[in-house]
Scaffold this motif. Structure first.
Motif, mmCIF file in Angstrom:
data_model
loop_
_atom_site.group_PDB
_atom_site.id
_atom_site.type_symbol
_atom_site.label_atom_id
_atom_site.label_comp_id
_atom_site.label_asym_id
_atom_site.label_seq_id
_atom_site.Cartn_x
_atom_site.Cartn_y
_atom_site.Cartn_z
ATOM 1 N N UNK A 197 0.832 -1.210 0.000
ATOM 2 C CA UNK A 197 0.000 0.000 0.000
ATOM 3 C C UNK A 197 0.863 1.255 0.000
ATOM 4 N N UNK A 198 1.931 1.248 0.808
ATOM 5 C CA UNK A 198 2.822 2.411 0.855
ATOM 6 C C UNK A 198 3.519 2.635 -0.485
ATOM 7 N N UNK A 199 4.003 1.548 -1.088
ATOM 8 C CA UNK A 199 4.682 1.668 -2.371
ATOM 9 C C UNK A 199 3.761 2.214 -3.452
ATOM 10 N N UNK A 200 2.501 1.761 -3.447
ATOM 11 C CA UNK A 200 1.533 2.246 -4.438
ATOM 12 C C UNK A 200 1.243 3.725 -4.213
ATOM 13 N N UNK A 201 1.080 4.126 -2.940
ATOM 14 C CA UNK A 201 0.829 5.542 -2.638
ATOM 15 C C UNK A 201 2.014 6.399 -3.078
ATOM 16 N N UNK A 202 3.248 5.897 -2.821
ATOM 17 C CA UNK A 202 4.433 6.654 -3.252
ATOM 18 C C UNK A 202 4.469 6.775 -4.772
ATOM 19 N N UNK A 203 4.214 5.679 -5.494
ATOM 20 C CA UNK A 203 4.290 5.693 -6.955
ATOM 21 C C UNK A 203 3.268 6.664 -7.539
ATOM 22 N N UNK A 204 2.056 6.684 -6.966
ATOM 23 C CA UNK A 204 1.027 7.616 -7.447
ATOM 24 C C UNK A 204 1.501 9.063 -7.284
ATOM 25 N N UNK A 205 2.044 9.382 -6.110
ATOM 26 C CA UNK A 205 2.524 10.746 -5.858
ATOM 27 C C UNK A 205 3.679 11.100 -6.788
ATOM 28 N N UNK A 206 4.575 10.134 -7.009
ATOM 29 C CA UNK A 206 5.737 10.383 -7.877
ATOM 30 C C UNK A 206 5.290 10.668 -9.317
ATOM 31 N N UNK A 207 4.366 9.859 -9.837
ATOM 32 C CA UNK A 207 3.917 10.045 -11.213
ATOM 33 C C UNK A 207 3.132 11.347 -11.372
ATOM 34 N N UNK A 208 2.410 11.754 -10.314
ATOM 35 C CA UNK A 208 1.698 13.042 -10.369
ATOM 36 C C UNK A 208 2.671 14.208 -10.552
ATOM 37 N N UNK A 209 3.869 14.067 -9.975
ATOM 38 C CA UNK A 209 4.832 15.177 -10.000
ATOM 39 C C UNK A 209 5.680 15.211 -11.273
ATOM 40 N N UNK A 210 5.618 14.158 -12.095
ATOM 41 C CA UNK A 210 6.453 14.101 -13.305
ATOM 42 C C UNK A 210 5.788 14.844 -14.450
ATOM 43 N N UNK A 211 6.609 15.332 -15.365
ATOM 44 C CA UNK A 211 6.087 16.025 -16.541
ATOM 45 C C UNK A 211 5.848 15.066 -17.706
ATOM 46 N N UNK A 212 6.376 13.854 -17.609
ATOM 47 C CA UNK A 212 6.229 12.888 -18.704
ATOM 48 C C UNK A 212 4.759 12.530 -18.922
ATOM 49 N N UNK A 213 4.382 12.283 -20.180
ATOM 50 C CA UNK A 213 3.074 11.702 -20.465
ATOM 51 C C UNK A 213 3.079 10.246 -19.999
ATOM 52 N N UNK A 214 1.896 9.698 -19.742
ATOM 53 C CA UNK A 214 1.794 8.358 -19.153
ATOM 54 C C UNK A 214 0.652 7.585 -19.791
ATOM 55 N N UNK A 215 0.920 6.316 -20.123
ATOM 56 C CA UNK A 215 -0.138 5.365 -20.499
ATOM 57 C C UNK A 215 0.054 4.144 -19.606
ATOM 58 N N UNK A 216 -0.989 3.765 -18.878
ATOM 59 C CA UNK A 216 -0.834 2.777 -17.818
ATOM 60 C C UNK A 216 -1.974 1.767 -17.825
ATOM 61 N N UNK A 217 -1.626 0.471 -17.900
ATOM 62 C CA UNK A 217 -2.596 -0.607 -17.703
ATOM 63 C C UNK A 217 -2.518 -1.045 -16.246
ATOM 64 N N UNK A 218 -3.609 -0.970 -15.531
ATOM 65 C CA UNK A 218 -3.637 -1.447 -14.151
ATOM 66 C C UNK A 218 -5.067 -1.778 -13.752
ATOM 67 N N UNK A 219 -5.208 -2.724 -12.807
ATOM 68 C CA UNK A 219 -6.514 -3.051 -12.235
ATOM 69 C C UNK A 219 -6.719 -2.345 -10.897
ATOM 70 N N UNK A 220 -5.743 -1.531 -10.480
ATOM 71 C CA UNK A 220 -5.837 -0.828 -9.205
ATOM 72 C C UNK A 220 -6.634 0.462 -9.400
ATOM 73 N N UNK A 221 -7.880 0.434 -8.968
ATOM 74 C CA UNK A 221 -8.788 1.552 -9.252
ATOM 75 C C UNK A 221 -8.432 2.812 -8.475
#
Length: 606
Positions: free
Chosen positions: A163-187
């Motif tokens: 759970x902590x790793x997922x929360x960190x990854x979400x915050x990290x990707x929010x702060x990046x300028x890169x475009x993102x395409x992501x397949x995930x089942x984590x709603x």
């Protein structure tokens, strides 16, 4: 105006006689954060593999903008098994360089839990070959995030993260300028990170604005207006919509759609669970005692995980169990299962586990139990039972329950050996529920399940009367199916968290900060300078200024080293020139090494 990075034009992809994608056209622009959803086997992974040019379409074309830098995380990494983590992740960065970079430190701490890589025997110098698939995946993700691509493509990035790793990854990707395409089942992850959704269905891709919550609103409204989905799926969409609308306002990150229409759509939808009615029914089926623990100690081999635990799982309790890796979540469930299987004869290392006489336990472990490969899906289910009582007067045949779990009439006659990993997981769940348990232990039940199957499982569990413990890193599933969250924080105790997962993350952050402060306070002075007094404020400023000067000199030497490598390649046929350049290169490296040592000595003083 945002620059277009990649374009999918009239793409078709056929496997056998089935068109996974049929004339699909899509685009990815600067700043896009796109989540890709759809049922297992509908073509999500194929779509992003073609976007990344790892797979060719049968017709149509994929075009990238000139100079596009793309990074992709696939489900199978290309790491060198003989290499170390340092070689693959840090590459040729000097210690002073990456330790002095806050972004690199944040990525390594976020994905591995610390700069010393706790859990890896030799830290950064651990050889990759013997590591598990989950550990290798984290290494591949760290390697990808350390670069600065224009477009990041991720296939199931939250797999094997807690759970902590997922929360960190979400915050990290929010702060990046890169475009993102992501397949995930984590709603939950989709809601936090994505601003657009691609829904892959029956060869087509439907686009929606907003995160997962907005996608659910729009999909339900689209189904109502167009009447293109059968009644069962409409009801499931409306039920999940009701859950989202009645939950915390933060669930709806970007309410661009007509909220009035969404509210009208769920006006007649009851709460997901009638808790009081389910509690009455659970008491009737289970009695007063389910599992009672008194001063229980749980061990895994010689390791002490839980000590003097006094706790009760009562009739109708629906508990989400969180904890750091290795804290004892699975070991606790196994101790309860062993006490049940032995009718109380097998007990933990110390203490007593009392099991109710009426308990019928079903335990979904992380391992998928193997069935005879030639057995058909329907036969495998009917081996357990032909009909099942779901409570409150609801009854289903094996075939009906198969359909609810995504096994249509044709699929029910498929041999088990031909099923995918996700389909076997579904079948494992289905067989457990067919045995009419009144207590469920679910250890990572969402592994390999697509969002539509998760919706159906959640709908089934809404009306299921019994006690339940769920271990999952899927935040949405925990919040959706359980009423109370308990946590194992690594201190051999269990705590109930009234504020759920948010409180868990807050507690873990406070514990990490306290541990860092304690380590800093207890750190000894450098051995070579044990008796030296601390630097004065003026000396510290001078040392930092000197460090900055050294960093500039090292950067210039890096540029000089790069130019020498280029010149060596250009004059490869001129022996005398190569000898001269090689001597210069050795001199540059020696000077660089001396400067790096000086920088490290100053860093220790500061």
């Amino acid at each position: 105006m945002a620059v277009n990075l990649a374009t999918i034009e009239s793409v078709t992809k056929v496997y056998g006689t089935r068109a996974l994608l049929d004339g699909v056209s899509l685009g990815v622009s600067e700043g896009d954060r796109i989540g890709v959803v759809g049922r297992n086997g509908d073509g999500k992974t194929t779509l992003i593999r073609m976007l990344a040019k790892l797979e060719e379409p049968d017709s149509g074309r994929i075009t990238w903008s000139g100079g596009l830098q793309l990074a992709v995380l696939t489900q199978h990494d290309s790491l060198d098994p003989k290499a170390t983590i340092r070689h693959e992740v840090i590459a040729d960065r000097a210690d002073h360089e990456w330790l002095g970079d806050a972004r690199i430190r944040d990525i390594i701490e976020g994905l591995f839990g610390g700069l010393d890589l706790p859990g890896f025997a030799d830290g950064l110098d651990t050889v990759i070959g013997p590591l598990s698939g989950g550990e290798r995946r984290r290494i591949a993700l760290a390697k990808l995030l350390l670069d600065a691509p224009d477009l990041i493509v991720l296939d199931e990035p939250t797999n094997h993260l807690d759970v902590e790793g997922i929360a960190w990854l979400a915050k990290h990707l929010q702060s990046r300028r890169s475009a993102l395409v992501c397949v995930t089942h984590d709603r939950w992850f989709l809601d936090q990170v994505c601003t657009r959704m691609w829904d892959v269905q029956h060869g087509s891709v439907h686009e929606y604005e907003g995160g997962y919550s907005d996608y659910v609103f729009a999909r339900a409204e689209r189904s109502r207006i167009e009447a293109v989905e059968e009644q069962k799926r409409q009801n499931l969409a409306r039920k999940e919509l009701a859950w989202l609308r009645r939950g915390a306002p933060a669930r709806t990150s970007k309410p661009r759609y007509r909220i009035e229409a969404a509210n009208a759509l769920i006006a007649d939808v009851p709460e997901p669970r009638d808790k009081s009615e389910l509690m009455k029914f659970a008491n009737a089926r289970l009695g007063r005692t389910v599992f009672d623990l008194e001063n229980v100690t749980v061990k895994a081999g010689p390791k002490l995980l839980l000590e003097n635990l006094t706790w009760q799982l009562g009739p109708g309790d629906r508990i989400g169990l969180l904890g750091v890796n290795g804290a004892g979540k699975t070991s606790l469930l196994r101790a309860l299962r062993d006490a049940y299987a032995s009718e109380g004869d097998v007990q933990p290392a110390s203490g007593v586990i009392k099991v109710g006489k009426t308990v019928r336990l079903a335990y979904l472990s992380q391992e998928v139990a193997e069935l005879e490969p030639t057995t058909r899906v329907l036969q495998a289910v009917e081996q357990v039972r032909s009909r099942v009582d779901l409570g409150k007067g609801r009854e289903m045949s094996a075939g009906q329950l198969c359909e609810q779990f995504g096994f249509g009439k044709d699929k029910q006659w498929t041999p088990v050996g031909d099923l995918s990993g996700g389909e076997r997981r579904r079948l494992q769940l289905l067989r457990l529920l067919m045995d009419e348990p009144n207590v469920l232990f679910l250890d990572e039940p969402t592994n390999d399940l697509d969002i539509e199957t998760l919706n159906q499982l959640e709908d089934l569990l809404d009306g299921w009367p019994g006690s339940m413990i769920v271990i999952s890193h899927d935040r949405f599933f925990i919040e959706r199916t359980t009423d109370v969250v308990h946590a194992l924080l690594g201190d051999k105790r269990m705590r109930m968290l009234p504020n759920g997962i948010d409180e868990y993350l807050e507690r873990r952050a406070r514990m990490a900060a306290a541990a860092a402060a304690a380590a800093s306070a207890a750190a000894p002075a450098p051995a070579a300078d044990a008796g030296a007094p601390a630097l004065s404020a003026g000396d510290a400023r001078a040392a930092k200024k000197e460090m900055q000067k050294l960093e500039r000199q090292i950067a210039k030497l890096d540029e000089r080293e790069s130019k020498l490598h280029t010149q060596l390649a250009e004059h490869a046929a001129d022996f005398s020139k190569v000898a001269e350049l090689d001597a210069q290169l050795r001199a540059v490296r020696d000077e660089k090494e001396q400067l790096e040592m000086s920088w490290l000595e100053l860093a220790e003083q500061v």
